[in-house]
Motif scaffolding. Structure first.
Motif, PDB file in Angstrom:
ATOM      1  N   ARG A  82       0.369   0.742  -9.249  1.00 44.15           N
ATOM      2  CA  ARG A  82       1.729   0.487  -8.774  1.00 44.15           C
ATOM      3  C   ARG A  82       2.025  -1.012  -8.754  1.00 44.15           C
ATOM      4  NH1 ARG A  82       2.784   2.858  -3.062  1.00 44.15           N
ATOM      5  NH2 ARG A  82       1.118   1.355  -2.607  1.00 44.15           N
ATOM      6  N   ALA A  83       1.099  -1.791  -8.192  1.00 47.06           N
ATOM      7  CA  ALA A  83       1.305  -3.242  -8.121  1.00 47.06           C
ATOM      8  C   ALA A  83       1.390  -3.848  -9.514  1.00 47.06           C
ATOM      9  CB  ALA A  83       0.171  -3.889  -7.333  1.00 47.06           C
ATOM     10  N   GLY A  84       0.534  -3.404 -10.423  1.00 47.05           N
ATOM     11  CA  GLY A  84       0.546  -3.943 -11.789  1.00 47.05           C
ATOM     12  C   GLY A  84       1.850  -3.651 -12.503  1.00 47.05           C
ATOM     13  N   THR A  85       2.372  -2.433 -12.294  1.00 53.71           N
ATOM     14  CA  THR A  85       3.637  -2.062 -12.925  1.00 53.71           C
ATOM     15  C   THR A  85       4.777  -2.926 -12.412  1.00 53.71           C
ATOM     16  OG1 THR A  85       2.906   0.229 -13.193  1.00 53.71           O
ATOM     17  CG2 THR A  85       5.279  -0.170 -13.274  1.00 53.71           C
ATOM     18  N   ARG A  86       4.765  -3.206 -11.125  1.00 55.05           N
ATOM     19  CA  ARG A  86       5.856  -4.006 -10.563  1.00 55.05           C
ATOM     20  C   ARG A  86       5.706  -5.491 -10.879  1.00 55.05           C
ATOM     21  NH1 ARG A  86       6.642   0.007  -5.372  1.00 55.05           N
ATOM     22  NH2 ARG A  86       8.131   1.338  -6.502  1.00 55.05           N
TER      23      ARG A  86
END
Length: 268
Positions: A82-86
């Protein structure tokens, strides 16, 4: 080996790129030789720049929220996915926004400060000799042509921005490639906009501009990328904008001369 053939060999792409940067350096010298003229050119950039700077600060403050807003599909994902996508979404938004902001800043500043930048362009042309003849053209006609070219360039810039946004979601490659591609493409579109004075004065259209500058792509990118990067420096655009108009004029003249030699090799 024939030394004459060796000496006639064109410089490599790296040297051409560095040579393109030299056009901006030469434009900056006008701050020493013509400070009053350059100061006039800095005023519109200052006014427009303050507005854009405020907008970009607000954008930066809300970047994390915007990245979350455009990635609702990642709400239920676990970290680090999730963090990487954002982070990827934030990087993409930042690169695309800067690309559009820099181009729009230049287009708006050139429009509002047209009399000042036309004086800088004309002064450079006259200093270098063989300046185009001044044409008594109605303001509405030149304004319409300039707005039309600006709209077409903005549409191209926006299309490229959307493509960069898509590329940014490719893991690792996207986060590395997007800022670099943004600077390269931003520099190209920036140069197309800044060279409008010299080409328009000679009755040449946007497609002619793209073709002639494209024939000297490395030096065109050298000038454009350096200008683009310096525009990102706080208050850098205020100092660089009039120098960029001057440097773009010098680049345009060399591109025009090169195209003329290629079209008439017997006269070169």
């Amino acid at each position: 080996m024939d030394s004459s053939k060796t000496s006639a060999r064109p410089p490599g792409l790296v040297w051409q790129f560095l040579g393109g940067m030299g056009y901006l350096v030469r434009g900056l010298r006008l701050w020493v030789t013509s400070p009053r003229l350059m100061l006039l050119g800095a005023l519109p950039a200052l006014v427009v720049g303050l507005f854009f700077a405020t907008a970009l600060v607000l954008f930066a403050i809300n970047l994390e929220s915007l990245a979350t807003l455009i990635t609702p599909f990642a709400d239920r994902w676990v970290d680090p996915l999730r963090a990487g996508t954002r982070i990827a979404a934030g990087t993409a938004l930042g690169a695309v926004t800067m690309l559009l902001a820099v181009y729009t800043f230049v287009a708006v500043t050139l429009t509002l400060g047209n009399p000042f930048y036309e004086r800088i362009w004309r002064a450079v042309e006259q200093r270098m000799g063989d300046a185009p003849v001044e044409i008594d053209e109605p303001f509405w006609r030149s304004a319409t042509r300039g707005i039309g070219s600006g709209i077409r360039l903005f549409a191209l810039t926006a299309t490229v921005g959307l493509s960069l946004f898509a590329v940014s979601f490719i893991p690792i490659v996207g986060q590395t490639a997007v800022p670099v591609l943004g600077a390269l493409l931003g520099g190209w579109f920036l140069t197309l906009e800044l060279t409008g004075f010299a080409f328009d004065a000679r009755g040449l259209r946007l497609r002619d501009r793209r073709r002639m500058l494209g024939a000297r792509r490395a030096s065109t990118l050298g000038f454009g990328v350096l200008t683009y990067v310096l525009f990102l420096v706080p208050l850098g655009a205020v100092v660089i904008m009039p120098a960029a108009v001057a440097g773009a004029t010098m680049l345009s003249r060399d591109a025009l001369a090169s195209a003329s030699r290629q079209a008439n090799p017997a006269t070169s």
